[in-house]
Design a protein around this motif. Structure first.
Motif, short mmCIF file in Angstrom:
data_model
loop_
_atom_site.label_atom_id
_atom_site.label_comp_id
_atom_site.label_asym_id
_atom_site.label_seq_id
_atom_site.Cartn_x
_atom_site.Cartn_y
_atom_site.Cartn_z
N UNK A 126 -9.54 16.16 10.99
CA UNK A 126 -8.34 16.16 10.16
C UNK A 126 -7.31 15.15 10.63
N UNK A 127 -7.71 14.23 11.48
CA UNK A 127 -6.75 13.28 12.03
C UNK A 127 -7.31 11.87 12.14
N UNK A 128 -8.62 11.69 12.06
CA UNK A 128 -9.25 10.39 12.18
C UNK A 128 -9.52 9.82 10.79
N UNK A 129 -9.05 8.58 10.55
CA UNK A 129 -9.27 7.95 9.25
C UNK A 129 -10.70 7.45 9.15
N UNK A 130 -11.40 7.89 8.11
CA UNK A 130 -12.77 7.40 7.89
C UNK A 130 -12.79 6.22 6.92
N UNK A 131 -11.89 6.21 5.94
CA UNK A 131 -11.75 5.06 5.04
C UNK A 131 -10.28 4.84 4.76
N UNK A 132 -9.94 3.60 4.46
CA UNK A 132 -8.58 3.25 4.09
C UNK A 132 -8.65 2.09 3.11
N UNK A 133 -8.09 2.29 1.94
CA UNK A 133 -8.17 1.23 0.92
C UNK A 133 -6.87 1.17 0.12
N UNK A 134 -6.57 -0.03 -0.35
CA UNK A 134 -5.37 -0.24 -1.15
C UNK A 134 -5.67 0.08 -2.60
N UNK A 135 -4.74 0.80 -3.25
CA UNK A 135 -4.88 1.18 -4.65
C UNK A 135 -3.60 0.78 -5.37
N UNK A 136 -3.74 0.17 -6.55
CA UNK A 136 -2.54 -0.23 -7.27
C UNK A 136 -2.81 -0.21 -8.77
N UNK A 137 -1.86 -0.72 -9.54
CA UNK A 137 -1.92 -0.78 -10.99
C UNK A 137 -2.06 -2.24 -11.41
N UNK A 138 -2.69 -2.50 -12.54
CA UNK A 138 -2.83 -3.89 -12.98
C UNK A 138 -1.47 -4.52 -13.25
N UNK A 139 -0.48 -3.72 -13.61
CA UNK A 139 0.89 -4.21 -13.80
C UNK A 139 1.77 -3.56 -12.75
N UNK A 140 1.44 -3.75 -11.50
CA UNK A 140 2.11 -3.06 -10.40
C UNK A 140 3.59 -3.43 -10.30
N UNK A 141 3.95 -4.64 -10.73
CA UNK A 141 5.33 -5.10 -10.67
C UNK A 141 6.25 -4.29 -11.58
N UNK A 199 3.71 -3.36 -3.49
CA UNK A 199 3.72 -2.55 -4.70
C UNK A 199 2.39 -1.83 -4.90
N UNK A 200 1.93 -1.18 -3.83
CA UNK A 200 0.64 -0.53 -3.86
C UNK A 200 0.71 0.82 -3.17
N UNK A 201 -0.41 1.52 -3.21
CA UNK A 201 -0.58 2.78 -2.49
C UNK A 201 -1.78 2.62 -1.56
N UNK A 202 -1.69 3.18 -0.37
CA UNK A 202 -2.80 3.16 0.57
C UNK A 202 -3.44 4.53 0.59
N UNK A 203 -4.72 4.58 0.25
CA UNK A 203 -5.47 5.83 0.22
C UNK A 203 -6.27 5.96 1.51
N UNK A 204 -5.86 6.91 2.35
CA UNK A 204 -6.50 7.14 3.64
C UNK A 204 -7.27 8.45 3.57
#
Length: 778
Positions: A307-322, A295-300
């Motif tokens: 324009x093709x190599x990932x420099x950072x990748x982190x999970x982003x979500x909501x406090x009430x993601x459910x 229940x999250x989003x991945x920000x790449x």
């Protein structure tokens, strides 16, 4: 000391007073503002039978002597009404008596100065409703008794005229423009007219001054983006008449695939994603991926050079993601980094509650454009930045800008780049529960930490029958250039196409107004929930194998097949297959084209990965005219049904429907009397069926025995009223949510301390509950 949430909007511990504006001053333009040219030139649909020169649209520039044909001068009155509003129905007849008096005073033979009146009608408008509005009260003066031109009824279904001048929730109201197209005065409903604050007095004064010169200064150039941004229509599509056929398709080369003799290769950018279902570009270098498994989003973030190599990748979500991000099926970016998510959810709180189907799209701000709002917050409700925080020790969450609740089990969503609405927050959604298409306009979002849903516009297109395939996203894309809405109808193995600008109001969807659907978001007249019919749509492509992802670039429509692992390219205007790319993977999900690199990206469920088709090698590039896909002819959207031919394309009404007259106090709605102590009620302490989890969230609870636990690795949460929650971790884990292994390993003494810390947190929670009961006694 009871904390009553009556005229307040409260969510996750933060409360804001929902002030009712006085008349006037609630729109983009204030008194003494000179209206810019782009606001004056915007066309508004005339829905009444009386029209100016038989024109179907009218613009304010028609009443500007510097722009109209005969150089006549006007004082212009603009009124705002909701068709389902009783005060407005009572106000209009009185307005017409004033207009008749003005007509008799100023409309003499050969006059070059006039009084024009435009009436903005909303909340269920078509030609029949407009004419019924003008005649619903026997006391209304007939338009033919006032020269047959004014007042003009405006079908303000997109509320662009309303938002220019009014607080959309306050009605009836009036704005008066002078002959220089300057906002001269805001006035309340006719019942509140007093002395010089009356329509007759204001208009008379302006007409006496109508020969005064006007200052054509800088103000008339263009609207200020901080006030009202008028967007131009996308005019990029030009039909060249070259229709691709199955026989000629082999003559063309699809850039994203490469030549048939030397295909592009598949490159893997990221693995280990938790059930990826969709992806979308936010600018040139950010990819946001919906991962339904957590229940999250991945920000790449991509390297600017490649324009093709990932420099950072982190999970982003909501406090009430459910609730807000439960099983996201698609993510769609709109203007200024705003994006909406669509959840394949029945709202069962991770299986802890019986499904109540209180679900629909959630609107967020990605933060790519600077803002002063708290769009990202930490566990305690303090402002943070999802792009820079240290995930190992501190959490930073998205906080929603708005949410509407008419499409449970939503399978896809897409932003509409239309140009008519004031805020540009229009999205189309696949309602998997009801098997149909829904158009949402969030209009002016309520913003973080608020629950005010009174301003929104939801249209159901029940003529468009769709079939959900469980756990397989059914994506949507809108091509603003052709106004085509393409929908992957996965269960029926087809793509349907709909004219985004077709259809008209058929009847109210709201059950309190005689419809068949419950309005969970608001019962106010300003919340429009309607069924649209008589739309143009048809099956565009059929015979597919569970189509899922869908994207448009230039003249090509791309479709990914979930079951076959193929991505197919079609001419977007004819639906003829141009080429097919074998990815070698199964369970394909969302796809997105990256114009800056000419790459087609996709997510793969079978390998939980992010990939793209690489055509960077010279021999893998299309060359010459074969790489130019023709635009073809204008899209055939199908025939427009005849009014009265079906239940969903009924004959035009001859009378107004039911008026809004009931103010409900349902737990989901804005006027709910609700306090923090709701979470400590007998039902919620027992977590029985009478405890409503949606109401728990609205009462400010994020940590509660009835809600999914927010701490990881068996951490113990404590709700912090007005802020959020905290987590007590065992000695083996650290971080604000116990998300990281402790390092270095704790000693035996620290282990004991950790156990004490947990017990103290639990005790603090008990004390907090006791104090709340104590406060309730006073």
């Amino acid at each position: 000391m009871t904390m009553i949430l009556m005229l307040f909007s409260c969510l996750i511990g933060a409360c804001y007073f929902n002030a009712v504006h006085a008349y006037g001053g609630g729109g983009f333009w204030q008194e003494n503002d000179v209206l810019p040219l782009d606001v004056l030139s915007r066309a508004h649909s005339v829905c009444s039978t009386n029209k100016i020169d038989s024109k179907a649209t009218v613009s304010l520039e028609d009443f500007d002597f510097r722009q109209n044909e005969n150089q006549h001068k006007y004082v212009t009155i603009i009124g705002t009404y909701f068709t389902g509003c009783t005060p407005g129905r009572l106000d209009y007849p009185t307005l017409t008596t004033y207009l008749k008096s003005l007509y008799e005073t100023y409309e003499t033979e050969g006059a070059t100065a006039h009084v024009a009146t435009l009436v903005s009608l909303k909340n269920g408008v078509n030609a029949g409703v407009c004419d019924a509005w003008m005649t619903h009260d026997a006391n209304s003066v007939n338009v033919n008794d006032m020269g047959g031109k004014f007042p003009l009824m405006i079908d303000d279904r997109d509320r662009s005229l309303t938002y220019s001048f009014f607080d959309a929730a306050v009605h009836p109201q009036y704005t008066v423009l002078d002959h220089c197209m300057r906002v001269a005065k805001f006035l309340p409903g006719t019942a509140d007219f007093e002395g010089e604050e009356s329509l007759l007095s204001v208009v008379t004064s302006l007409m006496l001054n109508i020969s005064a010169s006007c200052d054509d200064g800088e103000d008339r150039r263009a609207s200020d983006v901080l006030k009202e941004r008028v967007r131009a229509k996308d005019a990029s599509f030009v039909a060249d008449g070259v229709v691709v056929t199955s026989a000629s398709a082999g003559d063309y080369c699809v850039d994203a695939f490469g030549p048939r003799t030397n295909r592009g290769s598949v490159k893997v950018v990221e693995t280990g994603l938790n059930t990826p279902r969709a992806l979308s570009f936010n600018g040139a270098n950010e990819i946001w991926i919906a991962t339904a498994g957590d229940d999250s989003l991945r920000l790449v973030t991509l390297d600017d050079a490649t324009k093709a190599t990932a420099t950072t990748s982190r999970s982003v979500t909501d406090r009430a993601k459910y609730h807000y991000l439960d099983k996201v099926s698609q993510i769609a970016f709109g203007l200024d980094g705003n994006f909406a998510t669509c959840q394949e959810s029945s709202n069962d709180y991770d299986g802890m509650k019986t499904s109540n189907y209180f679900m629909g799209p959630t609107l967020y701000d990605s933060g790519i454009v600077p803002t002063s709002e708290d769009i990202n917050i930490d566990l305690n409700g303090e402002k943070c930045d999802v792009r820079t925080y240290d995930q190992s020790s501190k959490s930073c969450f998205l906080t929603h800008e708005d949410m509407l609740h008419a499409t449970p089990l939503c399978m896809g969503i897409a932003h509409d780049g239309e140009s008519q609405t004031s805020y540009g927050n229009v999205f189309w959604a696949f309602d998997g529960y009801h098997g149909t298409l829904v158009r949402y306009d969030f209009e002016k979002p309520h913003g973080p930490k608020s629950l005010d849903h009174d301003l929104a516009n939801v249209r159901r297109y029940d003529e468009v029958q769709l079939k959900r395939e469980a756990d397989v996203p059914s994506h949507i894309v809108v091509d603003s250039a052709t106004r085509a809405v393409y929908v992957a109808d996965t269960g029926n193995n087809r793509i349907i196409v709909l004219n985004a600008d077709s259809g008209r109001f058929a009847y109210n969807a709201r059950s309190d107004l005689g419809g068949e659907y419950t309005s969970w978001s608001s019962q106010k007249a300003s919340f429009e929930y309607s069924v649209f019919g008589c739309a143009q749509f048809r099956t565009f492509i059929e015979g597919l194998n569970k189509p899922s992802g869908i994207a448009v670039h230039e003249n090509v429509l791309y479709v990914s097949e979930y079951s076959s692992g193929k991505i197919k390219a079609f001419q977007k205007t004819s639906g003829v297959l141009l080429d097919t790319f074998e990815t070698g993977s199964m369970a394909l999900g969302g796809i997105a084209f990256q114009p800056s690199s000419n790459k087609l990206w996709y997510v793969c469920r079978s390998s939980n990965s992010l990939r793209y088709i690489d055509v960077s090698m010279t021999e893998q590039k299309c060359s010459g005219s074969t790489g130019t896909i023709p635009s073809g002819n204008a899209i055939d959207f199908g025939t427009v049904p005849v009014s009265g031919s079906t239940d969903l394309c009924p004959a035009l009404p001859t009378s107004l429907g039911i008026a809004v007259h009931v103010e409900h106090d349902d737990g989901y709605l804005n006027t709910t009397m609700l306090s923090y102590s709701y979470g400590m009620s007998e039902s919620c302490m027992a977590c029985d069926d009478d405890c409503d989890n949606d109401m728990l969230l609205m009462a400010g609870w994020l940590c509660h025995k009835c809600l999914p636990q927010p701490c990881e690795n068996d951490g113990v949460c404590t709700n912090v009223q007005g802020k959020g929650y905290s987590c007590a971790c065992s000695e083996d884990f650290t971080g604000d949510r116990c998300q990281s292994p402790a390092s270095p390993p704790p000693s035996s003494s620290s282990s004991s301390a950790g156990g004490i810390h947990m017990r103290r947190s639990l005790s603090a929670f008990s004390v907090a509950i006791g104090l709340m009961y104590l406060f309730e006694l006073f």
